[in-house]
Write a protein that holds these residues in place. Structure first.
Motif, mmCIF file in Angstrom:
data_model
loop_
_atom_site.group_PDB
_atom_site.id
_atom_site.type_symbol
_atom_site.label_atom_id
_atom_site.label_comp_id
_atom_site.label_asym_id
_atom_site.label_seq_id
_atom_site.Cartn_x
_atom_site.Cartn_y
_atom_site.Cartn_z
ATOM 1 N N ASP A 184 52.244 -74.403 52.917
ATOM 2 C CA ASP A 184 50.934 -74.682 53.493
ATOM 3 C C ASP A 184 50.969 -75.907 54.404
ATOM 4 O OD1 ASP A 184 49.791 -72.497 52.224
ATOM 5 O OD2 ASP A 184 49.113 -73.667 50.501
ATOM 6 N N GLU A 185 51.845 -76.844 54.099
ATOM 7 C CA GLU A 185 51.966 -78.063 54.893
ATOM 8 C C GLU A 185 52.489 -77.793 56.306
ATOM 9 O OE1 GLU A 185 54.080 -78.113 51.718
ATOM 10 O OE2 GLU A 185 52.044 -78.175 50.938
ATOM 11 N N SER A 186 53.080 -76.641 56.520
ATOM 12 C CA SER A 186 53.647 -76.324 57.830
ATOM 13 C C SER A 186 52.624 -75.698 58.785
ATOM 14 C CB SER A 186 54.851 -75.396 57.673
ATOM 15 O OG SER A 186 54.456 -74.141 57.171
ATOM 16 N N LEU A 187 51.391 -75.526 58.335
ATOM 17 C CA LEU A 187 50.377 -74.859 59.149
ATOM 18 C C LEU A 187 50.116 -75.596 60.464
ATOM 19 C CD1 LEU A 187 48.431 -72.513 59.483
ATOM 20 C CD2 LEU A 187 46.727 -73.832 58.209
ATOM 21 N N ASP A 188 50.044 -76.923 60.437
ATOM 22 C CA ASP A 188 49.796 -77.676 61.674
ATOM 23 C C ASP A 188 50.914 -77.456 62.681
ATOM 24 O OD1 ASP A 188 47.377 -78.656 60.777
ATOM 25 O OD2 ASP A 188 48.197 -80.582 60.121
ATOM 26 N N GLN A 189 52.154 -77.502 62.200
ATOM 27 C CA GLN A 189 53.294 -77.291 63.090
ATOM 28 C C GLN A 189 53.309 -75.848 63.605
ATOM 29 O OE1 GLN A 189 57.060 -78.411 61.422
ATOM 30 N NE2 GLN A 189 58.164 -78.074 63.326
ATOM 31 N N ASP A 241 42.272 -68.125 69.666
ATOM 32 C CA ASP A 241 42.957 -68.908 68.645
ATOM 33 C C ASP A 241 44.448 -68.643 68.616
ATOM 34 O OD1 ASP A 241 40.716 -70.187 67.667
ATOM 35 O OD2 ASP A 241 40.295 -68.658 66.173
ATOM 36 N N GLY A 254 43.436 -70.498 62.936
ATOM 37 C CA GLY A 254 43.353 -71.772 62.216
ATOM 38 C C GLY A 254 43.680 -72.880 63.045
ATOM 39 N N ASN A 311 50.710 -73.937 64.053
ATOM 40 C CA ASN A 311 49.636 -73.848 65.049
ATOM 41 C C ASN A 311 50.048 -74.497 66.366
ATOM 42 O OD1 ASN A 311 47.611 -72.320 63.775
ATOM 43 N ND2 ASN A 311 46.974 -74.077 62.578
ATOM 44 N N ALA A 312 50.826 -75.565 66.328
ATOM 45 C CA ALA A 312 51.287 -76.207 67.558
ATOM 46 C C ALA A 312 52.213 -75.280 68.336
ATOM 47 C CB ALA A 312 51.991 -77.522 67.228
#
Length: 91
Positions: free
Chosen positions: A15-20, A86, A91, A22-23
């Motif tokens: 779950d912590e990899s979601l920002d990366q 999106d 997200g 999305n980038a």
């Protein structure tokens, strides 16, 4: 998070990899919007590589996918049809 690449299978990403994630997806969205074929190829390969860096879900285990990516041989025109505001990853 479970991500399916059509024709290849599913991968589990932390779950912590979601920002990366999305980038990387954002880079793909920009290249597609610009009609940049080379940028599209680079960004799409990076997105697929990022997903493949996760833990492969055994083929016999079926899970609902949080995101479904098109096959690696998708064209820029096909991707333009699939990407919403999106990107491919919500997200």
């Amino acid at each position: 998070m479970i991500v399916r690449i059509m024709g290849e299978g599913q991968w589990e990403l932390a779950d912590e990899s979601l920002d990366q994630l999305n980038a990387v997806d954002g880079d793909l969205e920009k290249a597609v919007a610009a009609g940049d074929e080379a940028g599209f190829r680079t960004a799409f390969a990076a997105l697929l590589d990022f997903v493949r860096s996760g833990a492969k879900v055994p083929d016999g285990d079926l899970h609902d996918s949080d995101a479904i990516l098109p096959p690696s041989d998708s064209s820029l025109a096909e991707m333009r049809e699939l990407i919403s505001g999106d990107g491919l990853i919500a997200g």
